[in-house]
Enzyme design. Structure first.
Site, PDB file in Angstrom:
ATOM      1  N   GLU A 107      -8.497   3.598  -1.774  1.00 35.72           N
ATOM      2  CA  GLU A 107      -7.328   3.288  -0.956  1.00 35.72           C
ATOM      3  C   GLU A 107      -6.655   2.053  -1.543  1.00 35.72           C
ATOM      4  O   GLU A 107      -7.260   1.300  -2.309  1.00 35.72           O
ATOM      5  CB  GLU A 107      -7.724   3.061   0.500  1.00 35.72           C
ATOM      6  CG  GLU A 107      -8.534   4.208   1.074  1.00 35.72           C
ATOM      7  CD  GLU A 107      -8.115   4.647   2.459  1.00 35.72           C
ATOM      8  OE1 GLU A 107      -7.295   3.956   3.080  1.00 35.72           O
ATOM      9  OE2 GLU A 107      -8.630   5.694   2.916  1.00 35.72           O
ATOM     10  N   CYS A 111      -3.863   5.842   1.777  1.00 35.54           N
ATOM     11  CA  CYS A 111      -5.042   6.572   1.313  1.00 35.54           C
ATOM     12  C   CYS A 111      -4.717   7.399   0.072  1.00 35.54           C
ATOM     13  O   CYS A 111      -5.593   8.058  -0.475  1.00 35.54           O
ATOM     14  CB  CYS A 111      -5.583   7.477   2.420  1.00 35.54           C
ATOM     15  SG  CYS A 111      -4.421   8.734   2.962  1.00 35.54           S
TER      16      CYS A 111
END
Length: 581
Positions: free
Chosen positions: A569, A528
């Site tokens: 991401e 992330c």
């Protein structure tokens, strides 16, 4: 520790002073030392007791009189010195103290402030910044707080803020961070905060819009530009995807410390099937004060990006329909019970399939019941409630307060991409074992189970392990094939020592030494934070260059799990090869 310190302070006055030994020597009138102790001097004459202090508030001394009394004894020396200074001198002294503290603070590597700083360095140039730091003027802004300026936006930060240079008339190169502004636009701004080599601004007006970026007709949220949740709603979605690819490219160029030839071309950002109504979890919050009047009107929502406080949110267009349907009743429940809250709270609203039909689904269920179990959505509001989601034909249950990806619409695409990347066409010695580290409820291990002979999920949370085991059972995966174990974060591979590393794939946030110690054939790094991913992969590749086998970065690609925001991401695939090759 706090309790011990409090006890010590509270009882210090009750302690008896230590009993000192009588001196063996004393100094006489001539100044020489003599044995024994001098005779005690006679006691002073008794003084009359002072009258009792009046408790009448009108007869108590004024506060100004107390300060004057202390000043006469030098007790308030520092205060007296401060009063001699002008307000401008006091303000300058406070600013210098703040700058001194700032200089000692280093932002977390690859954290938001560090990434923003690298963007500022790219705009201003390292030589300019180094010369200002040497001169000690890196905090001396050419702008006054509240000053307005007309500037042209030159680039975009990873956070979604526009970056502009100070006008030449200011005589100093200085960066301006401007929310909701894009490259090529001329804007009017107001400076409101200054930090090292940059100031943050409010966007007052877009004088010349860049129509390749800006399309106000696509904005769907009435709170946009005041709520801090979204940054890109005025951007066409294809433009959002291109910007997020640029973020991945720049992250590897800045933080990996790899040669350009070692980084493959970054693929296009994978789009989310839903650009609105995709978010399966939100956490609106509210704060309370002790004033009774303030409790009558309570804002329940998200942080105000345009100023202090919280924006009152009645609906969130990026949240799913079931969450928005529950948001109104949850807000009303807070207002009805406001007296039971002391300082505020954070609410949980999380989408779930209905859980009244047990898993696995029975063959005796009617077609309508199966459809209801697979697709009917509700919203859960309790941290300990069970939440159910479906990824393709695979069901997952997990604790309401635990981690699970918040965009269900893209999860089937994400897990399918990782499967295809681990097993590229033409690969001969394909992996037979899979390790899913920090596996949570078992998303990757369970969805990819059919492609491996043996899978182990490693997790620190006992609750997550319990749910992962249950999810394997309800999806009819035998325990002889898949298992979930508690692992130590310091040695995540200790539980899978029987796995053949040369035929093992790992889905992980690679922890440097641990990966080098185990040397799995394939590493799928799902992150992330693409900036820390680039840093970690760079360290791993550079470390294995001197070994008989080394890692190569095979592919990198961004995934848009959060449309309308600046967040992206990233999935990177690493393969272990012979050093000679």
């Amino acid at each position: 520790m706090l309790g011990r310190r409090f006890y010590s302070a509270a009882t210090r006055s009750l302690r008896k002073p230590p009993q000192l030994l009588k001196p063996i020597f004393h100094r006489g009138e001539s100044g020489s030392l003599a044995k024994g102790t001098p005779e005690s001097p006679p006691p002073p004459p008794s003084q009359p007791r002072p009258p009792p202090v009046s408790l009448n508030p009108h007869e108590l001394p004024l506060l100004e009189d107390i300060w004057d009394w202390k000043s006469s004894f030098g007790i308030m020396g520092k205060r007296k010195h401060a009063e001699d200074e002008s307000p401008e001198q006091n303000q300058q002294k406070k600013r210098q103290a703040k700058i001194k503290r700032w200089r000692k603070l280093n932002p977390d590597e690859c954290g938001p402030e560090d990434v923003q700083w690298q963007d500022i360095v790219d705009l201003l140039g390292k030589e300019t910044i180094d010369s200002e730091i040497v001169a000690g003027t890196e905090f001396d802004s050419p702008f006054e707080d509240g000053e307005e300026a007309e500037v042209q936006v030159l680039s975009l930060c990873a956070s979604g803020k526009g970056l502009a240079l100070s006008p030449e008339s200011k005589g100093k190169k200085w960066a301006l961070l401007i929310p909701f502004a894009f490259p090529g636009e001329t804007v009017r701004v107001r400076v409101f905060r200054t930090n090292r080599m940059h100031s943050t601004c409010d966007l007052l007006e877009v004088l010349t819009p860049n129509l390749e970026y800006r399309d106000e007709s696509v904005v769907k949220c009435k709170y946009f530009r005041t709520c801090g949740g979204c940054q890109y709603q005025m951007l066409p979605y294809e433009r959002q995807l291109r910007i997020k690819r640029d973020v991945v490219v720049k992250a590897y160029a800045t933080f990996s410390k790899l040669d350009a030839s070692e980084v493959p071309e970054v693929g296009p950002t994978v789009a989310s099937p839903l650009q609105y109504n995709y978010r399966t979890k939100i956490t609106p919050h509210f704060h309370l004060t002790t004033k009774e009047d303030d409790r009558k009107v309570v804002n329940i929502g998200f942080n105000n990006v345009a100023g202090p406080g919280i924006i009152d949110i009645e609906e969130c267009p990026i949240a799913t329909t079931s969450i928005n349907q529950e948001l109104g009743p949850s807000r009303q429940k807070v207002h009805d019970n406001i007296s039971t809250y002391r300082i505020g709270a954070t609410l949980l609203l999380r989408e779930s399939l209905k859980t009244d039909i047990s898993l696995p689904l029975s063959s005796a269920l009617s077609e309508a019941e199966v459809e209801d179990a697979r697709n009917t959505k509700i919203a859960v509001t309790h941290n300990q409630a069970s939440v159910r989601e479906r990824v393709g034909d695979t069901f997952f249950e997990f604790n309401g307060g635990s981690f699970f990806q918040n965009n269900n619409s893209i999860l089937e695409t994400l897990t399918g991409y990782i499967k295809d990347a681990i097993f590229p066409p033409g690969m001969v010695d394909t992996p037979t074992h899979l390790i899913d580290t920090y596996c949570g409820a078992g998303l990757f291990g369970i969805t990819l189970a059919e492609h491996f002979e043996k899978i182990t999920g490693v997790e620190l949370s006992a609750d997550s392990i319990m749910y992962a085991k249950r999810n394997a059972r309800v999806n009819k995966i035998p325990s002889t094939k898949i298992s979930f174990k508690a692992g130590d974060a310091a040695d995540i591979f200790a539980t899978v020592k029987d796995f053949p590393s040369e035929r093992t794939a790992v889905i992980i946030d690679p922890r440097g030494k641990q990966v080098v110690k185990f040397l799995p054939q394939t590493v799928a790094y799902v992150s992330c934070n693409v900036h820390s991913q680039a840093r970690d992969i760079g360290k791993l590749l550079n470390k294995t260059k001197r070994m008989e086998k080394r890692y190569v970065l095979e592919s990198v690609r961004g995934f848009d799990l959060f449309p309308q925001t600046s967040h992206v991401e990233s999935v990177a695939i690493l393969r272990l090869v012979d050093a000679k090759s």
